[in-house]
Design a protein around this motif. Structure first.
Motif, PDB file in Angstrom:
ATOM      1  N   ILE A   1       3.697 -10.404   0.938  1.00 39.74           N
ATOM      2  CA  ILE A   1       3.155  -8.898   0.350  1.00 39.74           C
ATOM      3  C   ILE A   1       1.858  -8.533   1.150  1.00 39.74           C
ATOM      4  CG2 ILE A   1       2.446  -7.580  -1.432  1.00 39.74           C
ATOM      5  CD1 ILE A   1       4.725  -9.211  -2.927  1.00 39.74           C
ATOM      6  N   ASN A   2       1.732  -7.568   1.834  1.00 35.35           N
ATOM      7  CA  ASN A   2       0.567  -7.323   2.415  1.00 35.35           C
ATOM      8  C   ASN A   2      -0.382  -6.182   1.839  1.00 35.35           C
ATOM      9  OD1 ASN A   2      -1.454  -7.479   4.811  1.00 35.35           O
ATOM     10  ND2 ASN A   2      -0.399  -6.135   5.961  1.00 35.35           N
ATOM     11  N   ARG A   3      -1.513  -6.031   1.960  1.00 42.24           N
ATOM     12  CA  ARG A   3      -2.464  -4.970   1.617  1.00 42.24           C
ATOM     13  C   ARG A   3      -2.427  -4.526   0.252  1.00 42.24           C
ATOM     14  NH1 ARG A   3       0.111  -2.230   6.474  1.00 42.24           N
ATOM     15  NH2 ARG A   3      -1.291  -2.780   8.372  1.00 42.24           N
ATOM     16  N   PHE A   4      -2.442  -5.609  -0.549  1.00 39.66           N
ATOM     17  CA  PHE A   4      -2.649  -5.607  -1.977  1.00 39.66           C
ATOM     18  C   PHE A   4      -4.072  -5.345  -2.462  1.00 39.66           C
ATOM     19  CE2 PHE A   4      -2.982  -7.246  -6.385  1.00 39.66           C
ATOM     20  CZ  PHE A   4      -1.970  -6.351  -7.038  1.00 39.66           C
ATOM     21  N   ARG A   5      -4.359  -4.301  -3.342  1.00 37.54           N
ATOM     22  CA  ARG A   5      -5.641  -4.085  -3.732  1.00 37.54           C
ATOM     23  C   ARG A   5      -5.770  -4.405  -5.474  1.00 37.54           C
ATOM     24  NH1 ARG A   5      -8.468   0.523  -0.749  1.00 37.54           N
ATOM     25  NH2 ARG A   5      -6.745   1.394   0.589  1.00 37.54           N
ATOM     26  N   GLY A   6      -6.339  -5.511  -5.952  1.00 34.04           N
ATOM     27  CA  GLY A   6      -6.373  -5.659  -7.217  1.00 34.04           C
ATOM     28  C   GLY A   6      -5.934  -7.309  -7.406  1.00 34.04           C
ATOM     29  N   ASP A   7      -5.754  -7.478  -8.667  1.00 33.51           N
ATOM     30  CA  ASP A   7      -5.336  -8.837  -9.328  1.00 33.51           C
ATOM     31  C   ASP A   7      -3.833  -9.178  -9.094  1.00 33.51           C
ATOM     32  OD1 ASP A   7      -4.935 -11.135 -10.510  1.00 33.51           O
ATOM     33  OD2 ASP A   7      -5.370 -10.496 -12.618  1.00 33.51           O
ATOM     34  N   ALA A   8      -3.681 -10.103  -7.997  1.00 32.02           N
ATOM     35  CA  ALA A   8      -2.366 -10.615  -7.627  1.00 32.02           C
ATOM     36  C   ALA A   8      -1.448 -10.940  -8.690  1.00 32.02           C
ATOM     37  CB  ALA A   8      -2.452 -11.360  -6.301  1.00 32.02           C
ATOM     38  N   SER A   9      -2.061 -11.528  -9.838  1.00 31.12           N
ATOM     39  CA  SER A   9      -1.385 -12.110 -10.873  1.00 31.12           C
ATOM     40  C   SER A   9      -0.309 -11.293 -11.598  1.00 31.12           C
ATOM     41  CB  SER A   9      -2.284 -12.898 -11.861  1.00 31.12           C
ATOM     42  OG  SER A   9      -2.862 -11.949 -12.464  1.00 31.12           O
ATOM     43  N   ILE A  10      -0.476 -10.024 -11.436  1.00 31.35           N
ATOM     44  CA  ILE A  10       0.209  -8.935 -12.018  1.00 31.35           C
ATOM     45  C   ILE A  10       1.589  -8.757 -11.209  1.00 31.35           C
ATOM     46  CG2 ILE A  10      -1.669  -7.726 -13.004  1.00 31.35           C
ATOM     47  CD1 ILE A  10      -0.994  -5.367 -10.758  1.00 31.35           C
ATOM     48  N   LEU A  11       1.751  -9.351 -10.208  1.00 36.82           N
ATOM     49  CA  LEU A  11       3.124  -9.268  -9.363  1.00 36.82           C
ATOM     50  C   LEU A  11       3.760 -10.488  -9.707  1.00 36.82           C
ATOM     51  CD1 LEU A  11       1.443  -8.273  -5.956  1.00 36.82           C
ATOM     52  CD2 LEU A  11       2.385  -6.866  -7.717  1.00 36.82           C
TER      53      LEU A  11
ATOM     54  N   VAL B   1      -7.650  -5.241   3.688  1.00 34.45           N
ATOM     55  CA  VAL B   1      -8.926  -5.489   4.534  1.00 34.45           C
ATOM     56  C   VAL B   1      -9.112  -4.390   5.325  1.00 34.45           C
ATOM     57  CG1 VAL B   1      -8.801  -8.066   4.252  1.00 34.45           C
ATOM     58  CG2 VAL B   1      -7.943  -6.857   6.144  1.00 34.45           C
ATOM     59  N   TYR B   2     -10.538  -4.079   5.341  1.00 30.28           N
ATOM     60  CA  TYR B   2     -11.200  -3.051   6.193  1.00 30.28           C
ATOM     61  C   TYR B   2     -11.447  -3.538   7.590  1.00 30.28           C
ATOM     62  CZ  TYR B   2     -13.511   1.411   6.941  1.00 30.28           C
ATOM     63  OH  TYR B   2     -13.442   2.905   7.544  1.00 30.28           O
ATOM     64  N   LEU B   3     -10.360  -3.895   8.111  1.00 28.90           N
ATOM     65  CA  LEU B   3     -10.845  -4.549   9.480  1.00 28.90           C
ATOM     66  C   LEU B   3      -9.776  -3.723  10.656  1.00 28.90           C
ATOM     67  CD1 LEU B   3     -10.387  -8.403   8.705  1.00 28.90           C
ATOM     68  CD2 LEU B   3     -12.528  -6.762   9.093  1.00 28.90           C
ATOM     69  N   ARG B   4     -10.662  -3.445  11.872  1.00 24.30           N
ATOM     70  CA  ARG B   4      -9.888  -2.685  12.768  1.00 24.30           C
ATOM     71  C   ARG B   4      -9.143  -3.421  13.610  1.00 24.30           C
ATOM     72  NH1 ARG B   4     -12.241   1.970  16.811  1.00 24.30           N
ATOM     73  NH2 ARG B   4     -10.426   2.112  17.938  1.00 24.30           N
ATOM     74  N   PHE B   5      -8.007  -3.515  14.332  1.00 24.62           N
ATOM     75  CA  PHE B   5      -7.168  -4.254  15.173  1.00 24.62           C
ATOM     76  C   PHE B   5      -6.684  -3.310  16.175  1.00 24.62           C
ATOM     77  CE2 PHE B   5      -7.131  -6.583  11.110  1.00 24.62           C
ATOM     78  CZ  PHE B   5      -7.744  -7.816  11.627  1.00 24.62           C
ATOM     79  N   PRO B   6      -6.221  -3.860  17.496  1.00 22.54           N
ATOM     80  CA  PRO B   6      -5.826  -3.084  18.611  1.00 22.54           C
ATOM     81  C   PRO B   6      -4.452  -2.215  18.074  1.00 22.54           C
ATOM     82  CG  PRO B   6      -5.992  -5.086  19.211  1.00 22.54           C
ATOM     83  CD  PRO B   6      -6.190  -5.334  17.898  1.00 22.54           C
TER      84      PRO B   6
ATOM     85  N   GLU C   1       0.842  -1.201  -0.103  1.00 26.32           N
ATOM     86  CA  GLU C   1      -0.029  -0.204  -0.056  1.00 26.32           C
ATOM     87  C   GLU C   1       0.921   1.181  -0.204  1.00 26.32           C
ATOM     88  OE1 GLU C   1      -4.009   2.066   0.535  1.00 26.32           O
ATOM     89  OE2 GLU C   1      -3.169   0.264  -0.269  1.00 26.32           O
ATOM     90  N   ARG C   2       2.106   1.029   0.649  1.00 22.87           N
ATOM     91  CA  ARG C   2       3.006   2.458   0.582  1.00 22.87           C
ATOM     92  C   ARG C   2       3.792   2.642  -0.425  1.00 22.87           C
ATOM     93  NH1 ARG C   2       5.747   2.311   6.509  1.00 22.87           N
ATOM     94  NH2 ARG C   2       3.937   2.242   7.908  1.00 22.87           N
ATOM     95  N   GLY C   3       3.923   1.589  -1.506  1.00 24.25           N
ATOM     96  CA  GLY C   3       4.625   1.641  -2.647  1.00 24.25           C
ATOM     97  C   GLY C   3       6.018   1.122  -2.353  1.00 24.25           C
TER      98      GLY C   3
END
Length: 277
Positions: free
Chosen positions: A192-202, A224-229, A164-166
């Motif tokens: 690799i965490n917090r990917f948006r889209g089709d992972a096959s492009i990676l 994912v739009y989930l909250r954690f501590p 997500e940060r690039g």
């Protein structure tokens, strides 16, 4: 079984990955326990015996079906303002360090290893979390939770990068390259965490990182739009939080995240093989 989850930076997803592994291995009956040798955080949790640990380790303990205890986070560093950091060791205040004052690394690391050994004797799998980034070369000689723990326990490690940060591939390769030569073989895989889209492009980039480092890609996890501590100022307070109480809501979220990881093809079997080395 033992494994260390490192991150390419703070807030890359180490705490959540450890909670997910605790949840998954608990479901398999492998008796996991969380551990973070040293934690820099103001968001702490009071154990039943009156000790103090980082909130992340309490959350991971719940994910493993355990009651939080001080051995799970033997060194807690709490910024107190004006450059002062309070060290909490084995759940109790140890001393304050002023700005520029070196910490008693040998003693603190020694206490951390004692706690690590106690947990290993009582549980089937110890899921260790690193702190910040292991590639901070200006403070590596003072490290406890990353290369410090690897040095004294020979624990195998995996690396989490936040796409997500690039720049995630540069972060993964750069971290691997900066780890000291004699410890680098202990880095076994990356996530690799917090990917948006089709992972096959990676795929092409993942193949290149695997070839250059010898590390295996364990999975590409979606945003994912989930909250954690929360543990520090980089943490996000946004995301779904639903349940009869906050404790149950966090557990609902870690269950959902674990199921998402399974459905996305995350290689839990490879993590288990690494942890058994």
């Amino acid at each position: 079984m033992r494994i260390l989850v490192l991150g390419t930076s703070s807030s890359a997803g180490k705490t959540m990955m450890c909670a997910m592994l605790c949840r998954y291995f608990a479901r398999k009956g492998l008796d996991p326990v969380p551990f973070k040798a040293s934690n820099l955080s103001l968001n702490s949790y009071a154990t039943k015996d009156g000790g103090e640990i980082g909130m992340g380790q309490a959350f991971q303990a719940w994910s493993a079906g355990l009651e939080p205890e001080t051995d799970m986070n033997p060194v807690l560093l709490k910024p107190s303002g004006n450059g002062i950091i309070q060290a909490v060791v084995n759940g109790k205040p140890y001393r304050d360090y002023k700005r520029g004052e070196p910490m008693d690394r040998k003693e603190l690391l020694g206490e951390a290893v004692k706690a690590y050994d106690r947990l290993r004797t009582k549980h089937g799998a110890i899921i260790c979390e690193g702190s910040g980034s292991p590639a901070e070369i200006n403070i590596m000689d003072r490290d406890i939770a990353n290369t410090g723990l690897m040095e004294v326990t020979d624990v195998p490690a995996i690396l989490v990068g936040d796409i997500e940060r690039g720049g995630v591939f540069a972060a993964i390769y750069g971290t691997w390259r900066i780890i000291p030569d004699h410890l680098r073989p202990r880095l076994k895989g990356f996530i690799i965490n917090r990917f948006r889209g089709d992972a096959s492009i990676l795929k092409d980039a993942i193949d290149q990182i695997e070839s250059m480092t010898g590390m295996k890609c364990l999975g590409v996890l979606p945003y994912v739009y989930l909250r954690f501590p929360e543990e520090d100022s980089y943490s996000s307070s946004k995301g779904k939080l639903e349940g009869t109480d906050v404790h149950q809501a966090f557990l609902n979220n870690v269950d959902e995240f674990t199921d998402i990881a399974i459905s996305s093809g995350f290689d839990f079997d490879a993590v288990e093989r690494i942890a058994r080395e």
